[in-house]
Write an enzyme that holds these catalytic residues in place. Structure first.
Site, mmCIF file in Angstrom:
data_model
loop_
_atom_site.group_PDB
_atom_site.id
_atom_site.type_symbol
_atom_site.label_atom_id
_atom_site.label_comp_id
_atom_site.label_asym_id
_atom_site.label_seq_id
_atom_site.Cartn_x
_atom_site.Cartn_y
_atom_site.Cartn_z
ATOM 1 N N HIS A 103 -3.394 7.281 2.229
ATOM 2 C CA HIS A 103 -3.775 5.939 1.779
ATOM 3 C C HIS A 103 -5.121 5.588 2.410
ATOM 4 O O HIS A 103 -5.365 5.896 3.579
ATOM 5 C CB HIS A 103 -2.698 4.940 2.215
ATOM 6 N N ASN A 135 -10.060 -0.244 -0.259
ATOM 7 C CA ASN A 135 -8.600 -0.150 -0.297
ATOM 8 C C ASN A 135 -8.109 -0.740 -1.624
ATOM 9 O O ASN A 135 -8.126 -1.956 -1.813
ATOM 10 C CB ASN A 135 -8.017 -0.914 0.895
ATOM 11 N N CYS A 149 0.816 -1.220 0.000
ATOM 12 C CA CYS A 149 0.000 0.000 0.000
ATOM 13 C C CYS A 149 0.849 1.270 0.000
ATOM 14 O O CYS A 149 0.327 2.355 -0.253
ATOM 15 C CB CYS A 149 -0.958 -0.013 1.179
HETATM 16 O O1 UT7 Z 1 -3.647 -1.046 3.623
HETATM 17 C C1 UT7 Z 1 -2.712 -1.878 4.194
HETATM 18 C C2 UT7 Z 1 -2.739 -1.821 5.647
HETATM 19 N N1 UT7 Z 1 -3.952 -2.391 6.156
HETATM 20 C C3 UT7 Z 1 -4.625 -1.747 7.074
HETATM 21 O O2 UT7 Z 1 -4.267 -0.642 7.412
HETATM 22 C C4 UT7 Z 1 -5.782 -2.441 7.723
HETATM 23 C C5 UT7 Z 1 -5.664 -2.310 9.211
HETATM 24 N N2 UT7 Z 1 -6.685 -3.009 9.958
HETATM 25 C C6 UT7 Z 1 -7.980 -2.626 9.981
HETATM 26 O O3 UT7 Z 1 -8.376 -1.727 9.264
HETATM 27 C C7 UT7 Z 1 -8.886 -3.271 10.990
HETATM 28 O O4 UT7 Z 1 -8.115 -4.013 11.894
HETATM 29 C C8 UT7 Z 1 -9.963 -4.186 10.370
HETATM 30 C C9 UT7 Z 1 -10.977 -3.347 9.631
HETATM 31 C C10 UT7 Z 1 -9.320 -5.204 9.422
HETATM 32 C C11 UT7 Z 1 -10.697 -4.928 11.490
HETATM 33 O O5 UT7 Z 1 -11.242 -3.980 12.407
HETATM 34 P P1 UT7 Z 1 -10.987 -4.120 13.975
HETATM 35 O O6 UT7 Z 1 -11.739 -3.033 14.626
HETATM 36 O O7 UT7 Z 1 -9.509 -4.171 14.184
HETATM 37 O O8 UT7 Z 1 -11.672 -5.496 14.296
HETATM 38 P P2 UT7 Z 1 -11.028 -6.788 14.948
HETATM 39 O O9 UT7 Z 1 -10.162 -7.508 13.974
HETATM 40 O O10 UT7 Z 1 -10.437 -6.405 16.275
HETATM 41 O O11 UT7 Z 1 -12.329 -7.634 15.209
HETATM 42 C C12 UT7 Z 1 -13.357 -7.205 16.109
HETATM 43 C C13 UT7 Z 1 -14.489 -8.208 16.041
HETATM 44 C C14 UT7 Z 1 -14.020 -9.643 16.162
HETATM 45 O O12 UT7 Z 1 -14.986 -10.342 16.892
HETATM 46 P P3 UT7 Z 1 -14.755 -10.685 18.453
HETATM 47 O O13 UT7 Z 1 -13.505 -11.475 18.497
HETATM 48 O O14 UT7 Z 1 -14.625 -9.325 19.114
HETATM 49 O O15 UT7 Z 1 -15.985 -11.429 18.816
HETATM 50 C C15 UT7 Z 1 -14.004 -10.134 14.737
HETATM 51 O O16 UT7 Z 1 -14.190 -11.535 14.648
HETATM 52 O O17 UT7 Z 1 -15.144 -8.101 14.772
HETATM 53 C C16 UT7 Z 1 -15.182 -9.388 14.150
HETATM 54 N N3 UT7 Z 1 -15.084 -9.215 12.698
HETATM 55 C C17 UT7 Z 1 -16.141 -8.984 11.923
HETATM 56 N N4 UT7 Z 1 -17.454 -8.869 12.186
HETATM 57 C C18 UT7 Z 1 -18.272 -8.606 11.145
HETATM 58 C C19 UT7 Z 1 -13.975 -9.228 11.942
HETATM 59 N N5 UT7 Z 1 -14.290 -9.012 10.647
HETATM 60 C C20 UT7 Z 1 -15.628 -8.863 10.610
HETATM 61 C C21 UT7 Z 1 -16.551 -8.603 9.576
HETATM 62 N N6 UT7 Z 1 -17.847 -8.478 9.890
HETATM 63 N N7 UT7 Z 1 -16.150 -8.458 8.295
#
Ligand code: UT7
Length: 333
Positions: free
Chosen positions: A258, A288, A118
């Site tokens: 980005h 993205n 990215c």
């Molecule tokens: O561009 C290159 C660099 N990449 C980035 O900058 C991406 C960086 N990361 C992110 O943007 C975020 O971490 C994500 C958008 C990928 C995820 O968001 P988050 O707030 O960090 O969520 P998380 O991974 O901590 O997950 C929170 C909860 C989890 O459930 P529990 O364990 O709290 O019960 C996940 O299983 O949300 C759940 N979850 C979802 N729920 C509904 C994860 N993905 C999804 C989904 N829909 N698609």
């Protein structure tokens, strides 16, 4: 800071976005997710997908390049060098830049690809600017293009909601009026390579039945860890480039970030002291697009940019890699 005597400036911008739209509602049918979660956690509502199986990254890159050349008032025969930033090249080799060179008919240009995920466009911009500053080349095409749908696992809700396809291109030429690309801050941290990776298909895990069975040909991301690093990293380099160029928040006309996650963008803007009206955000419609996000923003905002505007570009991605650029807008069409 001492700056080079010849600067490179952006004299043309082009883009390409496929017509097919993949909405959050469409994704609800593929994985256990919902529109509200995706919008509030990422800021994304929909993304574009290049569905035609016969078209790959070089197609989108070439379309963007043609438009950028037209906007700069240049012919393909004027191009000295083509740099394509991508993690979804048509092939491992030859370089996608060579395929673009053939496609647009840039007969005298040489070309190569840059792999910085990215951060790829920002890193390619730095390389392209260096060629101009050194006086070695006069017209450089810098392209960020990714067909992320080719490497996204549409059964993995952690990643499939994030990515879209697209391409953006700029033409760089020497500048004599003080406008152009003034400074870059670039960082890599190889010991976090495992946080965001496509393991299969390279020389470590050559493509095989086993790599496919293990789904190694798809992106894998530890989202929470990358989020933390991205929030700190993008804000750090953006603050650093302001500091070392004596830029206050009032001096900055636009942040061009980005587009990975709206919350990461907000954190960067906050650290820079910028209000939201000064931040280019189009993540809602495109998701993205990896190397394409920054040039797609420049394209969408080009009519609002005024000569002399100070822009800070900021990126973060796999590697991990991150960086910021400071440019004084020179008035591309
Ligand atoms: O561009 C290159 C660099 N990449 C980035 O900058 C991406 C960086 N990361 C992110 O943007 C975020 O971490 C994500 C958008 C990928 C995820 O968001 P988050 O707030 O960090 O969520 P998380 O991974 O901590 O997950 C929170 C909860 C989890 O459930 P529990 O364990 O709290 O019960 C996940 O299983 O949300 C759940 N979850 C979802 N729920 C509904 C994860 N993905 C999804 C989904 N829909 N698609």
């Amino acid at each position: 800071m001492s700056h080079p005597s010849i600067l490179a400036k952006i004299t043309g911008i082009g883009h390409f976005l496929p017509n097919d739209v993949l909405t959050n509602a469409d994704l609800e049918k593929l994985v256990e997710t919902n529109d509200e979660w995706i919008r509030t956690r990422t800021g994304i509502s929909e993304r574009r997908i290049l569905k035609d199986p016969d078209k790959a990254t070089s197609f989108m890159a070439s379309e963007a390049a043609r438009e950028a050349l037209q906007s700069a008032g240049r012919q393909a025969s004027d191009v000295d060098a083509i740099i394509v930033a991508t993690v979804t090249p048509d092939f491992m080799f030859p370089a996608t830049a060579c395929l673009v060179q053939k496609e647009i008919g840039a007969d005298k240009a040489f070309g190569y690809d840059i792999s910085a995920a990215c951060s790829g466009f920002l890193f390619a911009l730095s390389t392209g600017a260096s060629l101009i500053e050194a006086g070695r080349q006069k017209c450089v095409l810098v392209i960020g293009a990714d067909k992320m749908s080719a490497i996204v696992d549409y059964t993995d809700r952690n990643t499939c909601i994030l990515f879209g396809d697209g391409a953006g291109a700029v033409v760089l030429e020497p500048s004599s009026d003080g406008t152009g690309l003034i400074d870059f801050v670039q960082r890599s941290e190889g010991d976090t390579d495992h946080l965001l990776i496509q393991e299969g298909g390279g020389s470590c895990h050559p493509a095989s039945l086993s790599t496919v069975e293990q789904r190694k040909h798809y992106i894998r991301q530890e989202g929470r860890a990358v989020f933390k690093k991205a929030t700190e990293g993008m804000a750090d380099v953006s603050a650093e480039i302001m500091r070392r160029n004596n830029l206050s928040a009032e001096d900055v006309a636009w942040l061009v970030p980005h587009q990975a996650n709206l919350r990461i963008i907000d954190a960067t803007a906050n650290r820079m002291g910028l209000s939201s009206e000064k931040v280019m955000i189009n993540i809602s419609h495109y998701g993205n697009t990896t190397a394409a996000t920054i040039p797609l923003c420049l394209y969408d905002w080009k009519d609002k940019l005024k000569k002399g505007d100070n822009l800070v570009l900021a990126a973060f991605g796999g590697g991990l890699t991150w960086g910021a650029a400071y440019l004084k807008w020179g008035g591309a069409k």
